[in-house]
Design an enzyme around this catalytic site. Sequence first.
Site, PDB file in Angstrom:
ATOM      1  N   GLY A 196      15.189   0.015  31.324  1.00 28.78           N
ATOM      2  CA  GLY A 196      16.201   0.223  30.389  1.00 28.78           C
ATOM      3  C   GLY A 196      16.067  -0.229  28.712  1.00 28.78           C
TER       4      GLY A 196
ATOM      5  CE1 TYR B  66      31.795  -2.302  27.125  1.00 21.52           C
ATOM      6  CE2 TYR B  66      32.450  -3.369  29.192  1.00 21.52           C
ATOM      7  CZ  TYR B  66      31.499  -2.846  28.450  1.00 21.52           C
ATOM      8  OH  TYR B  66      30.217  -3.189  28.850  1.00 21.52           O
TER       9      TYR B  66
ATOM     10  CE  LYS C 281      28.191  -3.220  31.678  1.00 19.24           C
ATOM     11  NZ  LYS C 281      26.817  -3.205  31.896  1.00 19.24           N
TER      12      LYS C 281
HETATM   13  O1  0WD Z   1      26.856  -4.969  23.031  1.00 18.98           O
HETATM   14  C1  0WD Z   1      26.061  -4.538  23.809  1.00 18.98           C
HETATM   15  N1  0WD Z   1      25.075  -3.957  23.279  1.00 18.98           N
HETATM   16  C2  0WD Z   1      26.190  -5.081  25.114  1.00 18.98           C
HETATM   17  C3  0WD Z   1      25.205  -4.385  26.197  1.00 18.98           C
HETATM   18  C4  0WD Z   1      26.940  -6.249  25.388  1.00 18.98           C
HETATM   19  C5  0WD Z   1      26.868  -6.680  26.903  1.00 18.98           C
HETATM   20  C6  0WD Z   1      26.064  -5.876  27.718  1.00 18.98           C
HETATM   21  N2  0WD Z   1      25.398  -4.755  27.521  1.00 18.98           N
HETATM   22  C7  0WD Z   1      24.928  -4.071  28.413  1.00 18.98           C
HETATM   23  C8  0WD Z   1      24.915  -2.437  28.623  1.00 18.98           C
HETATM   24  O2  0WD Z   1      26.101  -2.306  29.265  1.00 18.98           O
HETATM   25  C9  0WD Z   1      23.746  -2.220  29.432  1.00 18.98           C
HETATM   26  O3  0WD Z   1      24.045  -2.408  30.725  1.00 18.98           O
HETATM   27  O4  0WD Z   1      23.385  -4.267  28.489  1.00 18.98           O
HETATM   28  C10 0WD Z   1      22.883  -2.910  28.840  1.00 18.98           C
HETATM   29  C11 0WD Z   1      21.378  -2.463  27.982  1.00 18.98           C
HETATM   30  O5  0WD Z   1      22.393  -1.921  26.878  1.00 18.98           O
HETATM   31  P1  0WD Z   1      21.871  -1.992  25.576  1.00 18.98           P
HETATM   32  O6  0WD Z   1      20.823  -2.679  25.177  1.00 18.98           O
HETATM   33  O7  0WD Z   1      22.958  -2.254  24.718  1.00 18.98           O
HETATM   34  O8  0WD Z   1      21.883  -0.372  25.469  1.00 18.98           O
HETATM   35  P2  0WD Z   1      20.680   0.509  25.286  1.00 18.98           P
HETATM   36  O9  0WD Z   1      19.619   0.454  24.142  1.00 18.98           O
HETATM   37  O10 0WD Z   1      21.257   2.046  24.818  1.00 18.98           O
HETATM   38  O11 0WD Z   1      19.869   0.938  27.030  1.00 18.98           O
HETATM   39  C12 0WD Z   1      20.801   1.217  27.766  1.00 18.98           C
HETATM   40  C13 0WD Z   1      19.901   2.305  28.622  1.00 18.98           C
HETATM   41  C14 0WD Z   1      19.685   3.600  28.097  1.00 18.98           C
HETATM   42  O12 0WD Z   1      19.772   3.979  26.987  1.00 18.98           O
HETATM   43  P3  0WD Z   1      20.342   5.319  26.016  1.00 18.98           P
HETATM   44  O13 0WD Z   1      20.971   4.890  24.928  1.00 18.98           O
HETATM   45  O14 0WD Z   1      19.204   6.292  26.107  1.00 18.98           O
HETATM   46  O15 0WD Z   1      21.631   5.778  27.235  1.00 18.98           O
HETATM   47  O16 0WD Z   1      20.239   2.516  29.847  1.00 18.98           O
HETATM   48  C15 0WD Z   1      19.211   3.686  30.114  1.00 18.98           C
HETATM   49  C16 0WD Z   1      18.773   4.297  29.067  1.00 18.98           C
HETATM   50  O17 0WD Z   1      17.341   3.812  28.878  1.00 18.98           O
HETATM   51  N3  0WD Z   1      19.728   4.585  31.061  1.00 18.98           N
HETATM   52  C17 0WD Z   1      19.172   5.020  32.077  1.00 18.98           C
HETATM   53  N4  0WD Z   1      17.979   4.707  32.761  1.00 18.98           N
HETATM   54  C18 0WD Z   1      17.694   5.297  33.883  1.00 18.98           C
HETATM   55  N5  0WD Z   1      18.484   6.324  34.395  1.00 18.98           N
HETATM   56  C19 0WD Z   1      20.153   5.937  32.779  1.00 18.98           C
HETATM   57  C20 0WD Z   1      19.626   6.534  33.835  1.00 18.98           C
HETATM   58  N6  0WD Z   1      20.225   7.597  34.434  1.00 18.98           N
HETATM   59  N7  0WD Z   1      20.977   6.197  31.879  1.00 18.98           N
HETATM   60  C21 0WD Z   1      21.185   5.199  30.968  1.00 18.98           C
END
Ligand code: 0WD
Length: 272
Positions: free
Chosen positions: A13, A161, A168
Amino acid sequence: MGLFTGKKGLVFGIANERSIAWHITSKLAEEGAEIGFTHLPDKDPERPRNERRLRQLVDSMSPKLIMSCDVQNDANIDEVFTKAKETYGEIDFVLHSIAFATLEDLKGPVYNCSREGFKLAMDISCYSLIALAKRARQILKPGGSILTMTYLGGEKVIPGYNMMGICKAALESSTEYLAHELGPQGIRVNALSAGPLKTLASSAVGEIDMMMKLYETFSPLRRPVTHDEVGKMGMVLLSDLASGTTGETLHVDGGFHIMGGPPEDAFKAQAK
Ligand code: 0WD
């Protein structure tokens, strides 16, 4: 000697330098962990943007495993764990930091979510944890740890959300069932509920600046949390420091989740 000296694990991720997974990774690496990484498959193999972004961040750690992985694809997940077994033998931790829903479904209203949109969001944001745990338990050592990322929108209604809140809630319940099932093997499964942070994923949720303001006004600490604070606690939950903790959703949100009403100074600030 660091907390993770001699320990190995997988991180799913990291999209870029703002990703929560990257901030947890930095802390794990500081403590001596050896880490393998996956990235989202690149649509155009001639321009591997996801792989390049990940490599820019992690190459200095000389990872022995960097693979693309689409968590919607079982064969792809199998490949990653087969490779992880070949590369590392047994491992100590897995970080799942993945979520996705279409913009339409994030915007809501929930009653308009399509069947396909629901399946997609649940598949990537919740089922993927179960799919990873199924494979991980075969190579995780006793004492091993799995961590996923969640948000308060899974416990309470957070306007905006929408569909992701439902994902979640299911993810947090999955964390508990998996903790129950893997506990006898000595494997812990926890969720870290982070306050809002600016990342690629949160920019899709929208109103992120308003959320930051809300945490400044309402949370006991009167400020949003930082990437670094979430990174530290992620590392702790994956480490032996949390050896007695499983099935837990731990909040790193400045205490926002305990509030049932606004603090008195919130009204004073408004009156000014
Ligand atoms: O405020 C926030 N940013 C919060 C995030 C607050 C609380 C929780 N979270 C959670 C998110 O819901 C998620 O579960 O933390 C987790 C990571 O989120 P992040 O760091 O905010 O987001 P990001 O850097 O975009 O990483 C999520 C990644 C994807 O990024 P993109 O933006 O390219 O969709 O999830 C991965 C991907 O790298 N991802 C996948 N990996 C494998 N297979 C897939 C997939 N099909 N789809 C998305």
